[in-house]
Enzyme design. Structure first.
Site, PDB file in Angstrom:
ATOM      1  N   PHE A 114      37.292  42.417  40.886  1.00  0.00           N
ATOM      2  CA  PHE A 114      38.631  42.871  41.324  1.00  0.00           C
ATOM      3  C   PHE A 114      38.695  44.401  41.442  1.00  0.00           C
ATOM      4  CE2 PHE A 114      41.245  39.057  39.450  1.00  0.00           C
ATOM      5  CZ  PHE A 114      40.721  38.235  40.422  1.00  0.00           C
ATOM      6  N   ASN A 176      34.727  36.685  37.786  1.00  0.00           N
ATOM      7  CA  ASN A 176      34.308  38.035  37.438  1.00  0.00           C
ATOM      8  C   ASN A 176      35.292  38.826  36.596  1.00  0.00           C
ATOM      9  OD1 ASN A 176      31.909  37.662  38.940  1.00  0.00           O
ATOM     10  ND2 ASN A 176      33.110  37.918  40.802  1.00  0.00           N
ATOM     11  N   THR A 177      36.380  38.198  36.181  1.00  0.00           N
ATOM     12  CA  THR A 177      37.283  38.810  35.212  1.00  0.00           C
ATOM     13  C   THR A 177      37.206  37.925  33.971  1.00  0.00           C
ATOM     14  OG1 THR A 177      38.728  39.765  36.889  1.00  0.00           O
ATOM     15  CG2 THR A 177      39.706  39.384  34.724  1.00  0.00           C
TER      16      THR A 177
HETATM   17  C1  LIG Z   1      32.237  39.650  48.065  1.00  0.00           C
HETATM   18  C2  LIG Z   1      33.337  38.653  47.791  1.00  0.00           C
HETATM   19  C3  LIG Z   1      34.530  39.079  47.207  1.00  0.00           C
HETATM   20  C4  LIG Z   1      35.550  38.159  46.963  1.00  0.00           C
HETATM   21  N1  LIG Z   1      36.720  38.602  46.408  1.00  0.00           N
HETATM   22  C5  LIG Z   1      37.743  37.721  46.217  1.00  0.00           C
HETATM   23  C6  LIG Z   1      38.982  38.156  45.716  1.00  0.00           C
HETATM   24  O1  LIG Z   1      39.207  39.351  45.462  1.00  0.00           O
HETATM   25  N2  LIG Z   1      39.957  37.226  45.515  1.00  0.00           N
HETATM   26  C7  LIG Z   1      39.783  35.903  45.800  1.00  0.00           C
HETATM   27  O2  LIG Z   1      40.710  35.101  45.626  1.00  0.00           O
HETATM   28  N3  LIG Z   1      38.610  35.457  46.310  1.00  0.00           N
HETATM   29  C8  LIG Z   1      37.604  36.333  46.519  1.00  0.00           C
HETATM   30  N4  LIG Z   1      36.419  35.881  47.037  1.00  0.00           N
HETATM   31  C9  LIG Z   1      36.245  34.430  47.282  1.00  0.00           C
HETATM   32  C10 LIG Z   1      36.508  34.047  48.736  1.00  0.00           C
HETATM   33  O3  LIG Z   1      37.840  34.329  49.106  1.00  0.00           O
HETATM   34  C11 LIG Z   1      36.236  32.537  48.947  1.00  0.00           C
HETATM   35  O4  LIG Z   1      37.153  31.789  48.184  1.00  0.00           O
HETATM   36  C12 LIG Z   1      34.821  32.123  48.529  1.00  0.00           C
HETATM   37  O5  LIG Z   1      33.896  33.124  48.852  1.00  0.00           O
HETATM   38  C13 LIG Z   1      34.387  30.819  49.186  1.00  0.00           C
HETATM   39  O6  LIG Z   1      34.444  30.915  50.592  1.00  0.00           O
HETATM   40  P1  LIG Z   1      33.158  31.295  51.504  1.00  0.00           P
HETATM   41  O7  LIG Z   1      32.062  30.359  51.137  1.00  0.00           O
HETATM   42  O8  LIG Z   1      33.662  31.128  52.927  1.00  0.00           O
HETATM   43  O9  LIG Z   1      32.824  32.704  51.189  1.00  0.00           O
HETATM   44  C14 LIG Z   1      35.378  36.778  47.305  1.00  0.00           C
HETATM   45  C15 LIG Z   1      34.179  36.366  47.890  1.00  0.00           C
HETATM   46  C16 LIG Z   1      33.160  37.276  48.151  1.00  0.00           C
HETATM   47  C17 LIG Z   1      31.885  36.796  48.793  1.00  0.00           C
END
Ligand SMILES: Cc1cc2nc3c(=O)[nH]c(=O)nc-3n(C[C@H](O)[C@H](O)[C@H](O)COP(=O)(O)O)c2cc1C
Length: 339
Positions: A114, A176-177
């Site tokens: 975050f 990660n928190t």
């Molecule tokens: C680098 C990175 C940072 C992310 N940061 C957040 C975040 O701040 N808040 C959140 O709800 N999800 C965060 N996610 C999760 C994504 O929103 C998503 O739920 C998750 O990656 C699964 O989808 P995907 O396979 O399409 O990436 C993050 C994902 C990645 C890869």
């Protein structure tokens, strides 16, 4: 064109590439290049949580944590954009490196933690935006806030963004928190859901507008856990659920040189676990409460799979990093073919 750019960008450390891509997008957007060169999907309107979406494919939270790039991202054809996670106070996140690419698996491991500039910065950016599409704002708690006091951080977040957001996401699923994901279970979850509904009611009175609230959950949950979440969602009257965040499992990438890096795994390896959660939620909730499906969408098939499993909308993150804007159109078209 994205393929060539990707070749170059992937030679840089992931976070540097990420920031460079977003700054280049901003420039391209300002020069009008995105409008000229990006081929956006034809409309596929859908109404969910009382909101009208031009198409059901959105950008997931975490890519534009501070709402710094809304205008450029808004020109790529997304049906909606979710910014954040934003915490009440700015915080640096974890030390770098904290993002790892696993191209062999179309995956990313991240432990960003975050990192964000806080609510004031995000609100200022949102107020200055030209993007006029559907805007979700994802709120979280500061690392220094103990779990017992997390309710107060979520209330602060909801109250601050309420007048600007089309919908608000409460994120209880980042790995990660420390301790955050404990909020997804038992009395903690119920308590939090009632608290955020209460804050929503207070804000509705103050602003004279109802802004839907969704909760974002992790894929690492057994059937009992999912059943409990579904019951709590219904009981508290939440407006939606986003399934899912990243996984802490490494089964799908065992043996990879980054497999032992701490953090959440996203992309292709989370496709199946996320779809399983959507199916299980849909079995409990039916059409009473909309599910937003996210996790491992890398092509049209994986996007359509989420809708078939019961999602009304989908979001992309990792697939978008690997595929670029073409993924948006491909996903919309695959969903259109479902009829
Ligand atoms: C680098 C990175 C940072 C992310 N940061 C957040 C975040 O701040 N808040 C959140 O709800 N999800 C965060 N996610 C999760 C994504 O929103 C998503 O739920 C998750 O990656 C699964 O989808 P995907 O396979 O399409 O990436 C993050 C994902 C990645 C890869």
């Amino acid at each position: 064109m994205y393929g060539i750019m990707r070749e170059l960008l992937f030679r840089l450390p992931p976070e540097t590439a990420h920031n460079l891509t977003l700054s280049s997008l901003d420039v391209a957007g300002k020069l009008g290049l995105l409008n000229t060169f990006v081929s956006r999907p034809a409309p596929l309107p859908v109404r969910v949580m009382g909101l009208d979406f031009p198409n059901p494919v959105g950008l997931a939270a975490g890519l534009d944590k501070n709402a710094d790039h809304l205008d450029a991202l808004g020109q790529l054809g997304f049906g909606f954009i979710e910014v954040g996670t934003v915490t009440p106070l700015a915080q640096p996140g974890n030390p770098r490196p904290r993002m790892f690419r696993l191209p062999e698996h179309q995956a990313i491991i991240n432990r960003m933690g975050f990192n964000n500039h806080g609510l004031d910065h995000l609100l200022e950016r949102v107020d200055r935006r030209h993007y006029d599409g559907v805007l979700g704002i994802n709120v979280g708690k500061n690392k220094v806030t103990p779990n017992e006091e997390s309710e107060s951080d979520y209330r602060k977040g909801i109250a601050a963004v309420y007048s600007r957001a089309d919908y608000i996401t409460v994120n209880v699923s980042s790995p990660n928190t420390p301790g955050l994901r404990d909020l997804q279970f038992g009395d903690s979850l119920k308590g939090l859901m009632y608290a955020i509904k209460d804050e929503q009611a207070r804000c509705e009175k103050e602003h004279g507008r109802y802004v839907p609230l969704a909760v974002k959950i992790a894929p690492d949950m057994d059937d009992d856990g999912i059943g409990f979440v579904a019951a709590a969602l219904k009981e508290s009257g939440l407006d939606g659920v986003i399934a899912t965040n990243t996984t802490i499992s490494r089964e799908a990438v065992a043996g990879h040189r980054y497999a032992d890096e701490a953090g959440g795994l996203s992309g292709a390896p989370v496709r199946e676990p996320s779809t399983r959660v959507i199916q299980a939620l849909y079995a409990e909730l039916g059409d009473s409460l909309p599910i937003i499906g996210v996790g491992g969408i890398t092509d049209g098939d994986s996007a359509a799979e989420k809708i078939r499993a019961g999602a009304k909308l989908v979001q992309v993150y990792t697939g978008f990093i690997y595929r670029g804007p073409a993924l948006i159109r491909e996903s919309v078209e695959a969903i259109r073919r479902l009829g």
